[in-house]
Motif scaffolding. Structure first.
Motif, PDB file in Angstrom:
ATOM      1  N   MET A  73       0.846  -1.208   0.000  1.00 35.04           N
ATOM      2  CA  MET A  73       0.000   0.000   0.000  1.00 35.04           C
ATOM      3  C   MET A  73       0.879   1.256   0.000  1.00 35.04           C
ATOM      4  O   MET A  73       1.922   1.287   0.659  1.00 35.04           O
ATOM      5  CB  MET A  73      -0.862   0.043   1.275  1.00 35.04           C
ATOM      6  CG  MET A  73      -1.616  -1.229   1.579  1.00 35.04           C
ATOM      7  SD  MET A  73      -2.712  -1.644   0.238  1.00 35.04           S
ATOM      8  CE  MET A  73      -3.097  -3.325   0.689  1.00 35.04           C
ATOM      9  N   ASN A  74       0.380   2.279  -0.652  1.00 36.44           N
ATOM     10  CA  ASN A  74       1.097   3.562  -0.615  1.00 36.44           C
ATOM     11  C   ASN A  74       0.834   4.280   0.716  1.00 36.44           C
ATOM     12  O   ASN A  74      -0.188   4.023   1.383  1.00 36.44           O
ATOM     13  CB  ASN A  74       0.630   4.460  -1.759  1.00 36.44           C
ATOM     14  CG  ASN A  74       1.470   5.719  -1.869  1.00 36.44           C
ATOM     15  OD1 ASN A  74       2.680   5.682  -1.645  1.00 36.44           O
ATOM     16  ND2 ASN A  74       0.849   6.833  -2.206  1.00 36.44           N
ATOM     17  N   ASP A  75       1.755   5.131   1.097  1.00 38.00           N
ATOM     18  CA  ASP A  75       1.536   6.056   2.220  1.00 38.00           C
ATOM     19  C   ASP A  75       2.403   7.272   1.944  1.00 38.00           C
ATOM     20  O   ASP A  75       3.179   7.284   0.985  1.00 38.00           O
ATOM     21  CB  ASP A  75       1.887   5.388   3.570  1.00 38.00           C
ATOM     22  CG  ASP A  75       3.357   5.080   3.693  1.00 38.00           C
ATOM     23  OD1 ASP A  75       4.152   6.037   3.846  1.00 38.00           O
ATOM     24  OD2 ASP A  75       3.753   3.892   3.627  1.00 38.00           O
ATOM     25  N   HIS A 117       3.206   3.978  -5.606  1.00 39.19           N
ATOM     26  CA  HIS A 117       3.228   5.415  -5.273  1.00 39.19           C
ATOM     27  C   HIS A 117       2.157   6.169  -6.072  1.00 39.19           C
ATOM     28  O   HIS A 117       1.480   7.051  -5.546  1.00 39.19           O
ATOM     29  CB  HIS A 117       4.620   5.967  -5.581  1.00 39.19           C
ATOM     30  CG  HIS A 117       4.769   7.440  -5.391  1.00 39.19           C
ATOM     31  ND1 HIS A 117       4.731   8.046  -4.155  1.00 39.19           N
ATOM     32  CD2 HIS A 117       4.958   8.444  -6.301  1.00 39.19           C
ATOM     33  CE1 HIS A 117       4.891   9.362  -4.305  1.00 39.19           C
ATOM     34  NE2 HIS A 117       5.017   9.624  -5.598  1.00 39.19           N
TER      35      HIS A 117
HETATM   36  N1  TYC Z   1       4.553   7.641  -1.277  1.00 37.93           N
HETATM   37  C1  TYC Z   1       5.866   7.432  -0.694  1.00 37.93           C
HETATM   38  C2  TYC Z   1       6.678   8.726  -0.785  1.00 37.93           C
HETATM   39  O1  TYC Z   1       6.319   9.633  -1.541  1.00 37.93           O
HETATM   40  C3  TYC Z   1       6.619   6.290  -1.355  1.00 37.93           C
HETATM   41  C4  TYC Z   1       5.946   4.957  -1.216  1.00 37.93           C
HETATM   42  C5  TYC Z   1       5.836   4.105  -2.317  1.00 37.93           C
HETATM   43  C6  TYC Z   1       5.465   4.536   0.020  1.00 37.93           C
HETATM   44  C7  TYC Z   1       5.253   2.859  -2.196  1.00 37.93           C
HETATM   45  C8  TYC Z   1       4.855   3.289   0.157  1.00 37.93           C
HETATM   46  O2  TYC Z   1       4.213   1.201  -0.821  1.00 37.93           O
HETATM   47  C9  TYC Z   1       4.765   2.450  -0.955  1.00 37.93           C
HETATM   48  N2  TYC Z   1       7.771   8.790  -0.053  1.00 37.93           N
END
Ligand code: TYC
Length: 109
Positions: free
Chosen positions: A36-38, A69
């Protein structure tokens, strides 16, 4: 009436033993492991997780990380239930130990 010697699905009246057998073998369910993205986990850490836990090369790991992302969720791999459970636990443990909120789940295909 079928002879019980030739019919394993019948109850044996002398011993009470049930010998019902399945005629077809079933292929095991497969599970997608999802990342999952965060907003907080560093991109480089996600690439590292994909390399270490999912044996991805740098290029494929980067492609998967960027997909997550941009789209919010992505598939890291597809495994049997036990392997998928172990991968999810490994990712969550690694993220927790590095104090990143990275989330990982599994979903039956
Ligand atoms: N969105 C995060 C950032 O901008 C990067 C990220 C990518 C985080 C994939 C979790 O599963 C992920 N730093």
């Amino acid at each position: 009436m079928a002879d019980k010697r030739n019919n394993p699905d019948q109850q044996d009246r002398q011993t009470g033993v049930l010998t019902k057998t399945r005629k077809k073998t079933r292929k095991p369910h497969m599970f997608k492991v999802l990342l999952m993205n965060d907003d907080y986990t560093p991109m480089e850490f996600v690439v590292y997780v994909l390399e270490k836990c999912f044996s991805k090369g740098r290029e494929e790991a980067t492609t998967i990380m960027l997909h997550v992302h941009q789209r919010g969720v992505g598939v890291c791999g597809v495994y049997s239930r036990e392997i998928a459970e172990a991968k999810v636990a490994q990712v969550l443990d690694l993220a927790h130990r590095h104090e990143h909120p990275l989330q990982c789940t599994m979903e039956q295909e």
